[in-house]
Design a protein around this motif. Structure first.
Motif, PDB file in Angstrom:
ATOM      1  N   TYR A 173      -5.661  -4.835  -6.635  1.00 40.28           N
ATOM      2  CA  TYR A 173      -5.579  -5.888  -5.626  1.00 40.28           C
ATOM      3  C   TYR A 173      -5.081  -5.323  -4.294  1.00 40.28           C
ATOM      4  O   TYR A 173      -5.677  -5.577  -3.233  1.00 40.28           O
ATOM      5  CB  TYR A 173      -4.661  -7.022  -6.095  1.00 40.28           C
ATOM      6  N   VAL A 174      -4.022  -4.549  -4.341  1.00 38.70           N
ATOM      7  CA  VAL A 174      -3.479  -3.959  -3.112  1.00 38.70           C
ATOM      8  C   VAL A 174      -4.530  -3.082  -2.444  1.00 38.70           C
ATOM      9  O   VAL A 174      -4.734  -3.158  -1.230  1.00 38.70           O
ATOM     10  CB  VAL A 174      -2.196  -3.152  -3.402  1.00 38.70           C
ATOM     11  N   ARG A 175      -5.218  -2.283  -3.221  1.00 32.64           N
ATOM     12  CA  ARG A 175      -6.218  -1.372  -2.656  1.00 32.64           C
ATOM     13  C   ARG A 175      -7.391  -2.115  -2.030  1.00 32.64           C
ATOM     14  O   ARG A 175      -7.871  -1.747  -0.957  1.00 32.64           O
ATOM     15  CB  ARG A 175      -6.716  -0.415  -3.736  1.00 32.64           C
ATOM     16  N   GLN A 176      -7.870  -3.173  -2.686  1.00 28.74           N
ATOM     17  CA  GLN A 176      -8.991  -3.912  -2.099  1.00 28.74           C
ATOM     18  C   GLN A 176      -8.550  -4.613  -0.822  1.00 28.74           C
ATOM     19  O   GLN A 176      -9.294  -4.669   0.154  1.00 28.74           O
ATOM     20  CB  GLN A 176      -9.601  -4.899  -3.084  1.00 28.74           C
ATOM     21  N   GLU A 177      -7.338  -5.136  -0.810  1.00 23.83           N
ATOM     22  CA  GLU A 177      -6.860  -5.819   0.390  1.00 23.83           C
ATOM     23  C   GLU A 177      -6.599  -4.835   1.525  1.00 23.83           C
ATOM     24  O   GLU A 177      -6.895  -5.117   2.681  1.00 23.83           O
ATOM     25  CB  GLU A 177      -5.602  -6.629   0.073  1.00 23.83           C
ATOM     26  N   ALA A 208       0.834  -1.206   0.000  1.00 28.53           N
ATOM     27  CA  ALA A 208       0.000   0.000   0.000  1.00 28.53           C
ATOM     28  C   ALA A 208       0.866   1.252   0.000  1.00 28.53           C
ATOM     29  O   ALA A 208       0.564   2.226  -0.703  1.00 28.53           O
ATOM     30  CB  ALA A 208      -0.935  -0.011   1.212  1.00 28.53           C
ATOM     31  N   LEU A 209       1.937   1.242   0.760  1.00 24.31           N
ATOM     32  CA  LEU A 209       2.849   2.382   0.779  1.00 24.31           C
ATOM     33  C   LEU A 209       3.474   2.585  -0.600  1.00 24.31           C
ATOM     34  O   LEU A 209       3.534   3.708  -1.107  1.00 24.31           O
ATOM     35  CB  LEU A 209       3.928   2.178   1.839  1.00 24.31           C
ATOM     36  N   ALA A 210       3.902   1.515  -1.234  1.00 25.22           N
ATOM     37  CA  ALA A 210       4.468   1.611  -2.589  1.00 25.22           C
ATOM     38  C   ALA A 210       3.429   2.143  -3.566  1.00 25.22           C
ATOM     39  O   ALA A 210       3.746   2.972  -4.428  1.00 25.22           O
ATOM     40  CB  ALA A 210       4.996   0.256  -3.043  1.00 25.22           C
ATOM     41  N   ASP A 211       2.191   1.691  -3.442  1.00 27.92           N
ATOM     42  CA  ASP A 211       1.127   2.180  -4.318  1.00 27.92           C
ATOM     43  C   ASP A 211       0.942   3.677  -4.120  1.00 27.92           C
ATOM     44  O   ASP A 211       0.928   4.448  -5.082  1.00 27.92           O
ATOM     45  CB  ASP A 211      -0.171   1.426  -4.017  1.00 27.92           C
ATOM     46  N   ARG A 212       0.823   4.096  -2.891  1.00 26.09           N
ATOM     47  CA  ARG A 212       0.602   5.512  -2.597  1.00 26.09           C
ATOM     48  C   ARG A 212       1.772   6.374  -3.045  1.00 26.09           C
ATOM     49  O   ARG A 212       1.567   7.482  -3.544  1.00 26.09           O
ATOM     50  CB  ARG A 212       0.331   5.691  -1.108  1.00 26.09           C
TER      51      ARG A 212
END
Length: 110
Positions: free
Chosen positions: A98-102, A39-43
């Motif tokens: 996927y990361v966001r839903q999890e 999530a941090l990498a996504d953000r």
């Protein structure tokens, strides 16, 4: 699909989250560690252009590690994207979803 606003609306700011992960990494359960790092990498890469392969590699790598863990342990919590559908050829948008839903499922747990 969970959008980034919904998934991260209760998330701490990036600096706080990074510092918290550094402080508590060793104490966190493996899945939580993988999830929060993804999530941090996504953000951190939300504004990176698709052509910036180096920037997007961090989210791809982190998301795939989370998906592989969830495939192995049956720990996926989100309702839409199944980890078994994800692989190294998956589009970055699918990995981010996927990361966001999890993350949303984890952060909104009772």
């Amino acid at each position: 699909m969970t959008d980034r606003v919904t998934a991260y609306d209760t998330a701490p700011d990036l600096y706080e989250e990074h510092q918290e992960l550094v402080r508590t990494m060793a104490q966190l359960p493996l899945r939580e560690r993988l999830l929060r790092r993804a999530a941090l990498a996504d953000r951190e890469t939300l504004n990176a252009p698709e052509a910036d392969g180096k920037a997007l590699q961090s989210i791809r790598s982190a998301a795939l590690k989370l998906a592989k863990h969830d495939q192995t342990h049956g720990t996926a919590a989100g309702p839409v994207v199944a980890p078994v559908t994800l692989g190294t050829d998956s589009p970055t948008t699918d990995l981010r979803s996927y990361v966001r839903q999890e993350y949303a499922a984890w952060s909104f747990r009772p």
